[in-house]
Scaffold this motif. Structure first.
Motif, PDB file in Angstrom:
ATOM      1  N   LEU A   3       0.811  -1.219   0.000  1.00 10.19           N
ATOM      2  CA  LEU A   3       0.000   0.000   0.000  1.00 10.19           C
ATOM      3  C   LEU A   3       0.844   1.269   0.000  1.00 10.19           C
ATOM      4  O   LEU A   3       0.309   2.370   0.152  1.00 10.19           O
ATOM      5  N   ALA A   4       2.130   1.117  -0.180  1.00  8.73           N
ATOM      6  CA  ALA A   4       3.042   2.261  -0.096  1.00  8.73           C
ATOM      7  C   ALA A   4       2.617   3.360  -1.067  1.00  8.73           C
ATOM      8  O   ALA A   4       2.224   3.095  -2.220  1.00  8.73           O
ATOM      9  N   ALA A   5       2.691   4.591  -0.574  1.00 11.97           N
ATOM     10  CA  ALA A   5       2.418   5.797  -1.363  1.00 11.97           C
ATOM     11  C   ALA A   5       0.955   5.925  -1.768  1.00 11.97           C
ATOM     12  O   ALA A   5       0.605   6.779  -2.590  1.00 11.97           O
ATOM     13  N   ARG A   6       0.080   5.093  -1.182  1.00 10.33           N
ATOM     14  CA  ARG A   6      -1.348   5.212  -1.479  1.00 10.33           C
ATOM     15  C   ARG A   6      -2.078   5.761  -0.258  1.00 10.33           C
ATOM     16  O   ARG A   6      -1.821   5.332   0.870  1.00 10.33           O
ATOM     17  N   PRO A   7      -2.985   6.726  -0.428  1.00 13.74           N
ATOM     18  CA  PRO A   7      -3.783   7.203   0.714  1.00 13.74           C
ATOM     19  C   PRO A   7      -4.656   6.059   1.249  1.00 13.74           C
ATOM     20  O   PRO A   7      -5.355   5.390   0.478  1.00 13.74           O
ATOM     21  N   VAL A   8      -4.603   5.826   2.545  1.00 14.71           N
ATOM     22  CA  VAL A   8      -5.317   4.703   3.162  1.00 14.71           C
ATOM     23  C   VAL A   8      -6.179   5.220   4.306  1.00 14.71           C
ATOM     24  O   VAL A   8      -5.738   6.049   5.107  1.00 14.71           O
ATOM     25  N   TRP A   9      -7.411   4.741   4.381  1.00 15.21           N
ATOM     26  CA  TRP A   9      -8.233   5.030   5.550  1.00 15.21           C
ATOM     27  C   TRP A   9      -9.010   3.789   5.941  1.00 15.21           C
ATOM     28  O   TRP A   9      -9.162   2.853   5.150  1.00 15.21           O
ATOM     29  N   LEU A  10      -9.440   3.762   7.181  1.00 13.25           N
ATOM     30  CA  LEU A  10     -10.076   2.580   7.758  1.00 13.25           C
ATOM     31  C   LEU A  10     -11.479   2.920   8.218  1.00 13.25           C
ATOM     32  O   LEU A  10     -11.692   3.918   8.915  1.00 13.25           O
ATOM     33  N   ALA A  11     -12.448   2.091   7.838  1.00 12.51           N
ATOM     34  CA  ALA A  11     -13.788   2.137   8.429  1.00 12.51           C
ATOM     35  C   ALA A  11     -13.860   0.964   9.394  1.00 12.51           C
ATOM     36  O   ALA A  11     -13.921  -0.196   8.976  1.00 12.51           O
ATOM     37  N   ALA A  12     -13.805   1.258  10.696  1.00 17.39           N
ATOM     38  CA  ALA A  12     -13.708   0.222  11.718  1.00 17.39           C
ATOM     39  C   ALA A  12     -15.092  -0.168  12.220  1.00 17.39           C
ATOM     40  O   ALA A  12     -15.741   0.574  12.938  1.00 17.39           O
ATOM     41  N   ARG A  13     -15.527  -1.320  11.764  1.00 17.46           N
ATOM     42  CA  ARG A  13     -16.790  -1.927  12.171  1.00 17.46           C
ATOM     43  C   ARG A  13     -18.019  -1.040  11.955  1.00 17.46           C
ATOM     44  O   ARG A  13     -18.831  -0.837  12.868  1.00 17.46           O
ATOM     45  N   PRO A  14     -18.193  -0.512  10.745  1.00 16.09           N
ATOM     46  CA  PRO A  14     -19.451   0.194  10.466  1.00 16.09           C
ATOM     47  C   PRO A  14     -20.607  -0.792  10.463  1.00 16.09           C
ATOM     48  O   PRO A  14     -20.449  -1.969  10.112  1.00 16.09           O
ATOM     49  N   LEU A  15     -21.775  -0.324  10.842  1.00 13.97           N
ATOM     50  CA  LEU A  15     -22.980  -1.141  10.816  1.00 13.97           C
ATOM     51  C   LEU A  15     -23.564  -1.129   9.403  1.00 13.97           C
ATOM     52  O   LEU A  15     -23.228  -0.256   8.590  1.00 13.97           O
ATOM     53  N   PRO A  16     -24.432  -2.088   9.089  1.00 16.05           N
ATOM     54  CA  PRO A  16     -24.978  -2.147   7.718  1.00 16.05           C
ATOM     55  C   PRO A  16     -25.589  -0.823   7.262  1.00 16.05           C
ATOM     56  O   PRO A  16     -25.400  -0.411   6.112  1.00 16.05           O
ATOM     57  N   ALA A  17     -26.299  -0.138   8.158  1.00 15.78           N
ATOM     58  CA  ALA A  17     -26.947   1.121   7.774  1.00 15.78           C
ATOM     59  C   ALA A  17     -25.950   2.244   7.550  1.00 15.78           C
ATOM     60  O   ALA A  17     -26.329   3.302   7.021  1.00 15.78           O
ATOM     61  N   GLU A  18     -24.697   2.048   7.949  1.00 16.50           N
ATOM     62  CA  GLU A  18     -23.682   3.079   7.764  1.00 16.50           C
ATOM     63  C   GLU A  18     -22.860   2.867   6.493  1.00 16.50           C
ATOM     64  O   GLU A  18     -22.075   3.745   6.115  1.00 16.50           O
TER      65      GLU A  18
END
Length: 404
Positions: free
Chosen positions: A204-219
């Motif tokens: 993933l080097a040099a790529r913008p990375v973000w995490l969605a940590a345990r979103p619920l189905p409606a999210e």
């Protein structure tokens, strides 16, 4: 009764309901040898915080912390810390007299609002007593009995400017007030396998990375809208999606994401992210890998916070591992922790899901993410430093009284 470490305290207190099984606060002959500090918890405080205090205190001189007002909720490794958890004594004169005669505290620490004032007065009359007040509200509208108790307190540690002003208004002299950071045990960062982190970091080097940590189905719709916004300004952006409770199984989720126009790969299926992967589905059935995702993502959205009533991803792991944080208006049991992070500029509070795309687009910028992450780390570390300073203060009190 002999002193027992924290890990044994849980077995002794949390699993019993019969009155005959409970240790008695004023049991004769129960006091262990050596220095003893009576700690009464009248407000927000965790067993982990007291454990860290006991460990820091042991660096000066081991002492028993006799804790009242707090029932531990889960096991904590004790190491060299010695804590005893007992019910608080009743506030009648006879009960307080028996309690003090049984335990003979060398110092006392009161955490939270100064009520019941009779209990605080008894502690402060018996030994040097330090009162730690986190919020201004804890000292608002004090009555005559509380004012009398405050006159006996050796020092008052106020955790914000409002509490300092309220202490002065309640009649506490300036020389007895100390401004302190909030006492908070540093969260233990979730571990990860370093070789896995190195491999994924390279991919993933040099790529913008973000995490969605345990979103619920409606999210999920808001999460995907946020990722579309991210891709519009950084076409190589990658979303690490750790599905929350109720989300479709990974194969069905991957199909839904593909139908929505995203290129995906699933860790549970044994796939690694390629150059074309836009969403990488983390293995929800491998909670031991949580530390891996928080380490890889400079930005984290806390799932469960956009809608009320669902399980919420705690903020502590992301904050402890240097990830910027954004969250919605429904923190549940995490509300206080999230509000503290937002108040010091360590997290972005959102009014709702509609604000997530703009927040992700802004915070994917490395300088903005680093700014929030640094503020979160400062907030976490200041709590640990405050505990260390309090341990030094208590050790000095014990030494002054000849207890060590």
């Amino acid at each position: 009764m002999t002193p027992f470490p924290l890990s044994r305290a849980f077995a002794g207190l949390t699993g019993r309901n019969r009155a005959s099984d409970k240790p008695q606060a004023d049991a004769p002959g129960a006091r262990p040898p050596g220095p003893l500090i009576w700690v009464h918890v009248a407000g927000d405080c965790t067993a982990e915080t007291l454990h860290h205090l006991a460990l820091d205190l042991s660096g000066h001189q081991p002492a028993t912390l006799l804790v009242t007002g707090l029932a531990p909720q889960g096991p904590v490794e004790a190491e060299d810390a010695v804590l005893m958890f007992l019910p608080a004594p009743e506030t009648s004169r006879g009960s307080l007299r028996r309690f003090l005669a049984a335990w003979l505290p060398d110092a006392a620490l009161w955490l939270g609002p100064p009520q019941p004032s009779a209990l605080l007065s008894a502690a402060a009359a018996a030994c040097p007593t330090t009162l730690v007040v986190a919020r201004e509200e804890s000292l608002s509208g004090v009555d005559r009995g509380t004012r009398a108790a405050l006159r006996l307190v050796t020092e008052l540690w106020a955790c914000d400017g409002g509490a300092v002003r309220a202490a002065r208004a309640a009649g506490v002299g300036t020389t007895r007030i100390r401004h302190s950071a909030r006492l908070a045990a540093p969260p233990a960062p979730p571990p990860c396998i370093e070789s896995d982190r190195e491999d994924l970091a390279e991919r993933l080097a040099a790529r913008p990375v973000w995490l969605a940590a345990r979103p619920l189905p409606a999210e999920l719709a808001d999460v995907l809208a946020a990722h579309r916004a991210a891709l519009s300004i950084a076409h190589r952006a990658v979303l690490l999606l750790l599905p929350g409770p109720g989300c479709p199984p990974d194969d069905a989720l991957a199909r839904d994401l593909a139908a929505a126009g995203f290129s995906t790969a699933s860790r549970a299926a044994g796939k690694e992210p390629s150059d074309n992967t836009e969403i990488y589905i983390a293995d929800r059935d491998a909670p031991e890998e949580d530390g891996l995702w928080f380490r890889l993502a400079p930005l984290c959205f806390l799932g469960g916070t956009l809608l009320p009533g669902g399980p919420v991803q705690p903020a502590a792991p992301a904050a402890a591992l240097g990830s910027a944080i954004c969250f919605g208006p429904h923190g549940g049991t995490e509300d206080a922790a999230m509000a503290r992070l937002a108040a010091v500029g360590a997290a972005r509070a959102l009014a709702g899901g509609a604000g997530l795309p703009a927040a992700v687009s802004e915070l994917l910028a490395p300088d903005r993410a680093a700014e929030l992450a640094a503020a979160a780390w400062t907030e976490m570390s200041e709590g640990a430093e405050a505990i260390a300073r309090l341990a030094t203060h208590l050790a000095t009190q014990l030494e002054t009284r000849g207890a060590i």
